[in-house]
Design a protein around this motif. Structure first.
Motif, mmCIF file in Angstrom:
data_model
loop_
_atom_site.group_PDB
_atom_site.id
_atom_site.type_symbol
_atom_site.label_atom_id
_atom_site.label_comp_id
_atom_site.label_asym_id
_atom_site.label_seq_id
_atom_site.Cartn_x
_atom_site.Cartn_y
_atom_site.Cartn_z
ATOM 1 N N PRO A 185 0.825 -1.211 0.000
ATOM 2 C CA PRO A 185 0.000 0.000 0.000
ATOM 3 C C PRO A 185 0.858 1.259 0.000
ATOM 4 C CG PRO A 185 0.084 -0.943 2.194
ATOM 5 C CD PRO A 185 0.828 -1.899 1.297
ATOM 6 N N ILE A 186 0.320 2.325 -0.581
ATOM 7 C CA ILE A 186 0.966 3.616 -0.419
ATOM 8 C C ILE A 186 0.150 4.388 0.605
ATOM 9 C CG2 ILE A 186 2.126 3.735 -2.639
ATOM 10 C CD1 ILE A 186 -0.170 5.026 -3.856
ATOM 11 N N ARG A 187 0.783 5.366 1.204
ATOM 12 C CA ARG A 187 0.153 6.079 2.315
ATOM 13 C C ARG A 187 -1.220 6.617 1.957
ATOM 14 N NH1 ARG A 187 3.917 7.995 6.277
ATOM 15 N NH2 ARG A 187 5.175 6.173 6.730
ATOM 16 N N GLY A 188 -2.129 6.475 2.900
ATOM 17 C CA GLY A 188 -3.457 7.047 2.705
ATOM 18 C C GLY A 188 -4.386 6.152 1.906
ATOM 19 N N GLU A 189 -3.963 4.921 1.703
ATOM 20 C CA GLU A 189 -4.720 4.044 0.816
ATOM 21 C C GLU A 189 -5.609 3.058 1.565
ATOM 22 O OE1 GLU A 189 -3.521 2.242 -3.433
ATOM 23 O OE2 GLU A 189 -2.373 1.460 -1.761
#
Ligand SMILES: [Zn+2]
Lengths: 204, 138
Positions: A185-189
């Motif tokens: 995951p990338i941040r905020g996902e």
């Protein structure tokens, strides 16, 4: 000298099995069982169901061996039968119970130090990928395993699962999105993940 | 840290070169198809990705995923004890398939030896082959 003994010897056994030698077929089973079992486990998400699927597949393969053409690899042919048996088994099961394993499965968590571009720890990835695959909705799991792990063409996947090629591609797309979001995951996902789960379930 | 930079820049509604991150995100799963042959991204999309850390991170995630999936293929799981024997027994019970049993040829032993090597190399162990031999002897 380079040679590929396993392939040559399988080809000989296939020829004998096609000629009606049931012992040759038994040898084929013995030689390929672990591979078929591995695929079935990946497709079914557990080893118990995998053994049943593999047995179904070999029974079908035995009856159909006369129709197997030597231009395909025996293992590829067998994998397609395993895929078909897995789909049949899951379809049968689906009529009786509807629970989704999706949320039950806990992944080893490495969000804290996650960086998609860091040197991948392959063994670590492998364990997490297996867990994430087992947690996918079945329809998505079958397609992504057959395409991205076993490299079967879309038309073969569609044929064995009894769906259209378009449906196979849509499922592959969804499966990759879910796996990527869950594993890397990338941040905020995180919230998007939940939404994707709902969306897939709704789409049946 | 790369991750902080992504957090600062990343939000799906952002538009670069006339295309949003959300729109790019829909195209990325197919951009890694096959894991080897990478389909060329549309020019507009690749310009976006070049300028967008968020989409770069996402693309890197897909590449890593495809690599990990592909690597699974090399792994062979060990079947539970008795699974092969059970399967062979089911086959034997499936019909009048033993008619051709007398066809056993002399060089089959050589095959079995070769298969033992192959099976061991694949991590499946020689036990499977031993089971076959025992059955045949009986
Ligand atoms: Zn972007």
């Amino acid at each position: 000298m380079v040679r590929a003994p396993a392939t040559d010897e399988l080809a000989d056994l296939v020829a004998e099995a096609r000629a009606g030698d049931s012992h040759a077929f038994d040898d084929l089973v013995t030689a390929t069982y672990a591979d078929a079992f591995t695929l079935a486990t990946r497709l079914m998400g557990n080893e118990e169901d995998a053994s049943d699927v593999v047995q179904d597949a070999y029974l079908r393969a035995y009856r159909a061996i006369g129709r197997f053409r030597g231009d395909a690899r025996f293992t590829t042919w067998l994998y397609r039968i395993v895929a078909n048996c897995a789909a049949t088994s899951l379809g049968r099961r689906g009529r009786h119970r509807h629970e989704q394993l999706d949320e039950a499965l806990q992944l080893p968590d490495d969000h804290a130090d996650h960086d998609p571009e860091r040197k991948a720890s392959d063994a670590h990835d492998r364990v997490r990928v297996q867990a994430a695959l087992a947690g996918l909705p079945e329809k998505l799991r079958l397609v992504v395993v057959l395409r991205d792990v076993y490299d079967l063409p879309h038309e073969a996947i569609a044929a064995e699962l009894g769906i259209t090629e378009t449906a196979a591609k849509v499922r592959l797309h969804r499966a990759r999105k879910k796996l990527r979001a869950r594993l890397f995951p990338i941040r905020g996902e995180i919230d998007e993940n939940e939404a994707t789960d709902e969306e897939v379930r709704g789409a049946g | 840290m790369r991750a902080e930079a992504v957090a600062d820049l990343g939000h799906a509604g952002r538009r670069i070169d006339g295309i949003t991150c959300a729109e790019v995100a829909e195209l990325l799963p197919a951009a890694v198809d096959g894991g080897v042959e990478r389909r060329r991204l549309d020019r507009r999309v690749s310009r976006h990705v070049e300028q967008c850390l968020r989409c770069q991170a996402e693309l890197a995630g897909y590449r890593r995923l495809l690599r990990a999936l592909h690597d699974l293929r090399t792994e062979v799981l060990l079947p539970p004890p008795g699974a092969v024997a059970g399967c062979l027994a089911a086959l034997a019970g499936a019909g009048e398939r033993r008619a051709g049993a007398a066809l056993l040829s002399g060089h089959r032993g050589a095959y079995v030896g070769g298969l033992a090597v192959a099976a061991t190399a694949a991590g499946a162990g020689a036990a499977l082959v031993l089971a076959t031999r025992k059955r045949r002897a009986g």
